[in-house]
Motif scaffolding. Sequence first.
Motif, PDB file in Angstrom:
ATOM      1  N   GLN A 596       0.830  -1.193   0.000  1.00 18.22           N
ATOM      2  CA  GLN A 596       0.000   0.000   0.000  1.00 18.22           C
ATOM      3  C   GLN A 596       0.869   1.249   0.000  1.00 18.22           C
ATOM      4  O   GLN A 596       2.066   1.192   0.295  1.00 18.22           O
ATOM      5  N   GLN A 598       1.261   5.005   1.620  1.00 19.34           N
ATOM      6  CA  GLN A 598       0.836   5.707   2.824  1.00 19.34           C
ATOM      7  C   GLN A 598       1.542   7.048   2.972  1.00 19.34           C
ATOM      8  O   GLN A 598       2.710   7.192   2.613  1.00 19.34           O
ATOM      9  N   TRP A 636      -6.064   5.543  10.894  1.00 23.37           N
ATOM     10  CA  TRP A 636      -4.638   5.845  10.955  1.00 23.37           C
ATOM     11  C   TRP A 636      -3.935   4.761  11.765  1.00 23.37           C
ATOM     12  O   TRP A 636      -4.568   3.948  12.432  1.00 23.37           O
ATOM     13  N   LEU A 656       0.690   7.016  10.240  1.00 26.15           N
ATOM     14  CA  LEU A 656       0.572   6.572   8.857  1.00 26.15           C
ATOM     15  C   LEU A 656      -0.893   6.621   8.437  1.00 26.15           C
ATOM     16  O   LEU A 656      -1.779   6.160   9.185  1.00 26.15           O
ATOM     17  N   SER A 658      -3.275   5.641   5.011  1.00 30.91           N
ATOM     18  CA  SER A 658      -3.312   5.023   3.686  1.00 30.91           C
ATOM     19  C   SER A 658      -3.913   5.987   2.670  1.00 30.91           C
ATOM     20  O   SER A 658      -4.871   6.718   2.970  1.00 30.91           O
TER      21      SER A 658
END
Length: 665
Positions: A596, A598, A636, A656, A658
Amino acid sequence: MEEADRNSASGPGNKTLYLGNLHPFISEAMLHDVFAGCRGVLELKIIKDKATGIPAGYGFAKFVDAISAQEGLDLVGKPVLFGQEVRINWAFQKEQREELGNHVHVFVGDLAADVTDAMLAAAFEVYPGCSDARVMWDHASGRSRGYGFVSFATKAQAEAAIQGQHGQTIGSRRVRCGWAQHKVGESAAPVDAAVLDRSDPTNTNVYVGNLDVALTDSEIRRHFSSFGALAEMKLHRKGAYGFVRFRSHADAVRAIVGSNAQPLGSKVLKCSWGRHPSLPPSGLHSHLLLATGAGLNPMLPLALSAPAPGMVSGGLGSGLVNPMLPALPSAMNHSLLPPYQPPVDAEAFLWKDLEHLFDDQGIDSSRYEEAVNFSDPISKFSSLRGYLANISFLRIALSPKFHLHDIRRTGPLELTTRWTMDMELSFNRFNPLKPWYDPKPVFTGTSIMTVNPDTGKFVSHIDTWDAVSNQSYLSLEAVRHLASQVLTLRQTPQDLTTPSYLVLKKMPRYEIRQYEGFTGLETRAGEAQGQAFQKLAGYLGGKNSRGRKLAMTTPVLTDDKGGMQFVVGADEAGEDGRDLPQASDESIRVTGSPPQIQGVATFSGAANQTLAAAKAAELRNILREDGHTPADATSWQLAQYNSPLVPGFLRRNEVLISLSDYKLW
C-alpha cells in the motif's frame, strides 16, 4: 469552423487570422505553402520570444480585406504540421482588445479536454452581457489547459453567470467558476487572459509590483500559491517588487489575471510577465535548418534521417532540397510531416544508463556534451568533468541509492525523469555514536534532460526537489532541508526487521511511502496497550503451539481503534504466514498487510493514542491540501520504534494514513 467560434472576434474590419499551436520547426515559408491557395494574403508572420529569439508558438495571417480573410479561414481548415494541428481563428483587433479590456472576466476551471471556444461561449451566451469566451490552449501539445475565461460587460452580469454556471456541466465535466480579476472598484486594471496567454506562451515568471513590504514572505507565498504550485519566489523589499515563478504556464496566467489590480495587504498589486528565463543552448537553430532543408543530421533517429522513396522535395518555399521531408501532394496535405522528438533510443538509454548512476560501471559519459549544464538546489556545474566529479563525490561521501520511477517526454527537446535517492553518510559506518546518530537523507524530485539535436547528446540536466519551492542554487530553503536531515538525532533500533518501503515523495512535513506487504501478529481492538504488548511479546518469546522463539521486530503498530500489531520477518513467517505456529492465546491472530501507499509524518517524544490522533488529523489536512486523497476519513496507524527506556527526544514515532489513487506526476 463552428459559427460561434468563428464569430467570436470577427467583424467587418477584421482582416487578420490568429495561428496557434505552431510547432517550433515551422517557418514562415511553410505558412506560405499552407495559404498558397488563398487570395489576398498580405503577410504571414511567426511571433518570436524577445529574449531568446525562439518561435513563441503562434503567429498571424493578414489579408487585404475581411472577405479574403473569411475565405482563407474556410479554405485552410485545420492543417497538421509536424504532427500538430494548427489552430486558426479570428485575431483580436485593437478595438476589440480595448473594449474587452474594460469588461469583467470570469475564470472557468475543470474544463473537459474536448471543450472548445464555441462550447464555452454557448454555455455562457444565455447570460446577458457575454462578450467573449476563450479556452486556454497549450501551445506545445495542442491540448486544452483545462480552463478558460469569459468576459462580461458589467460586474453584475458576470456575477450572475458565476452563480448560474458554477457546478454545471459543460461537455463531460462539472466546471467551477470564479472571479478572474479584482471584482470591486472601478480602478482595477483589467487583463485580457487570452492575449496574455498568447503573448508569452512558455513563460512561468510573474512580475509583482507595488508590494506591501509589511507582509511576510509566507503571506505573499500563500496568496500566490492559491493559483498553483510555485517553483521560486524572489522578493526585493527595498524596491517593493518581486518575481514569482510557477511550475506551469497556466497557473502563471491565472495568477496575473487574478492578482493584477487586486489589493494585498495595504497595496494594490501590479502584475505582468517577468523576464523569460533563458533556455539552455539546445541547438534549436539547427532544428529550423533541418526542417527547412538546410542540412541532414546523421545523429537523428533513423526514421527521420534516412530518406525514403518519394522523399525528394522539401524546403516548402525555401528552394532547398531536404531528404528528411516527404513530397507534399498539395498545400493542404501536411500530416505527413513527422514531429521532432529526442532520438528514439534516448528514453531507453536513460532507463538502462541511470541504473549505473552510482555503481562501479557508472553512466555512459559519451552520451553527454562536454559543456553539459547541471544544477540542483545545492550544486551547479557547466562541464562534463564537473558533472562526473559531482557524481563521484556523492558516491564516496553519501553512498546513494538511485530509484528511477518513470520517464516522460515533456517537450520536443527534453525528457523528464521522476526519481528517489536514498543516502547514508559513509563515515557513519565507523561512528561509535551510530545508535543515536544515523542520518539517512532522502530526496525525491525530477530531472529535466535536454537533448542537443545536432549530436543526439544530453546538453542539460536540471534537478528539482519536491521538498523545496525555491529551486534556485543554494537557496536557504534547500540548505535547511538538507541540514534538517543530516543533523537529525533520532534512534532507530539496529539489526531489527522492519517493513520494507520506498519513499516516493519527500516533503518537509511528511513522506509518501510505498510499502511492501508483510505478515503480522495482531490483538483484538480495545485491549489495554500494556496487556496487548505482553501477549504479542510472549508469542515471539515462545508462547505458541510449538514453543518456537521468533526474532523481535520493529515498529510496534497500533491503530485508531486500539488494535496492536507486531511485524514478523518474511524468512520466519513463510508464504502468507504459513510457517508460523498457532498462538496459545486465542486473542492473537496472524494477519497479512497488503502492499500500500501511505502518507507518513515522523515525530519524537512519548507517544500515546491521544497524541497520535492529533498528529494524524494534522497529517490528513496537510495531505488533502497537497492534493492527496486519504483512503478513508478516520483511519490511521501509530508506529513506535523504540523501547520506553529511550529518551523522548531520541524516539522515532510515526503516524501513517493510507492513500488512494496516488499518482507520481
